[in-house]
Write an enzyme that holds these catalytic residues in place. Sequence first.
Site, short mmCIF file in Angstrom:
data_model
loop_
_atom_site.label_atom_id
_atom_site.label_comp_id
_atom_site.label_asym_id
_atom_site.label_seq_id
_atom_site.Cartn_x
_atom_site.Cartn_y
_atom_site.Cartn_z
N ASN A 63 0.84 -1.21 0.00
CA ASN A 63 0.00 0.00 0.00
C ASN A 63 0.87 1.25 0.00
OD1 ASN A 63 0.58 -0.86 2.69
ND2 ASN A 63 -1.08 0.37 3.52
N GLU A 65 0.27 5.20 0.70
CA GLU A 65 -0.71 6.18 1.18
C GLU A 65 -0.38 7.58 0.68
OE1 GLU A 65 -1.02 5.60 5.45
OE2 GLU A 65 -2.14 3.74 5.13
N CYS A 74 -4.27 0.63 -2.23
CA CYS A 74 -4.09 -0.60 -1.43
C CYS A 74 -3.05 -1.50 -2.10
CB CYS A 74 -5.39 -1.37 -1.33
SG CYS A 74 -6.67 -0.56 -0.38
N GLU A 76 -3.29 -4.69 -2.77
CA GLU A 76 -3.85 -5.61 -3.76
C GLU A 76 -3.93 -4.94 -5.13
OE1 GLU A 76 -4.93 -4.87 -0.77
OE2 GLU A 76 -6.23 -6.40 0.09
N CYS A 113 -10.46 -4.83 0.88
CA CYS A 113 -11.53 -3.84 0.99
C CYS A 113 -12.48 -3.96 -0.21
CB CYS A 113 -10.96 -2.43 1.08
SG CYS A 113 -10.38 -1.76 -0.49
N CYS A 116 -10.99 -3.10 -3.65
CA CYS A 116 -10.08 -4.15 -4.14
C CYS A 116 -10.86 -5.37 -4.60
CB CYS A 116 -9.05 -4.52 -3.08
SG CYS A 116 -7.82 -3.22 -2.87
N1 THU Z 1 -5.14 -1.59 2.94
C1 THU Z 1 -4.61 -2.41 1.97
O1 THU Z 1 -3.59 -2.09 1.35
N2 THU Z 1 -5.24 -3.58 1.72
C2 THU Z 1 -6.29 -4.05 2.43
O2 THU Z 1 -6.76 -5.16 2.16
C3 THU Z 1 -6.86 -3.27 3.53
C4 THU Z 1 -6.33 -1.90 3.67
C5 THU Z 1 -4.43 -0.35 3.26
C6 THU Z 1 -5.11 0.91 2.89
C7 THU Z 1 -4.49 1.88 3.86
O3 THU Z 1 -3.23 2.32 3.35
C8 THU Z 1 -4.21 1.04 5.10
O4 THU Z 1 -4.23 -0.30 4.66
C9 THU Z 1 -5.22 1.22 6.21
O5 THU Z 1 -6.50 1.08 5.75
#
Ligand code: THU
Length: 165
Positions: A63, A65, A74, A76, A113, A116
């Site tokens: 991920n 941000e 994310c 995925e 999420c 994704c």
């Molecule tokens: N996140 C992911 O990369 N994948 C997931 O399956 C759940 C959430 C990330 C998004 C954000 O950067 C952090 O986790 C917190 O939500």
Amino acid sequence: MKTDKNISFTYKEFDKDEELDPSDLELLSSARKVASNAYAPYSKFMVGAAVRLESGKIITGANVENVAFPSGICAERAALSNASSNYPGDRPIALAIAAYTEKEHSGEPISPCGSCRQVIAEEEYRNGKNIRIILGGKNKIRIIESVRDLLPLQFNGDSLKVNLR
Ligand code: THU
């Protein structure tokens, strides 16, 4: 006439890494490893994803941000975009996901999420191939055979065809 419908699904659950097929464990290990490359200064929740392609290649993503929160991506979607951009035609057959937070990998598996799930659904749809989803916690691992189970009654390319009729 009103009818009640029911949707249920079966998935596999393991409590030890060693119970996994070696190729699944390799994929999950790649997801765990790449989680350390996450850029997650806001949530401190570092996620790694690893895609297995039909050729056997493993493509990863973490991920990334952004201070404007919705601009982050994310793990995925990072991994799937990486795979699609660099290996077009090499179809994804499995996706492993792992999270690292508070200095250790999560005990419980995390689940993708909603956005994704939709993106994984598109990959399954365009390729006509299930993507096995491996959710890896330290104490529990779940394997789900298709994103259709996580996103039932999904909106996909077939839905557009229906609307055009
Ligand atoms: N996140 C992911 O990369 N994948 C997931 O399956 C759940 C959430 C990330 C998004 C954000 O950067 C952090 O986790 C917190 O939500």
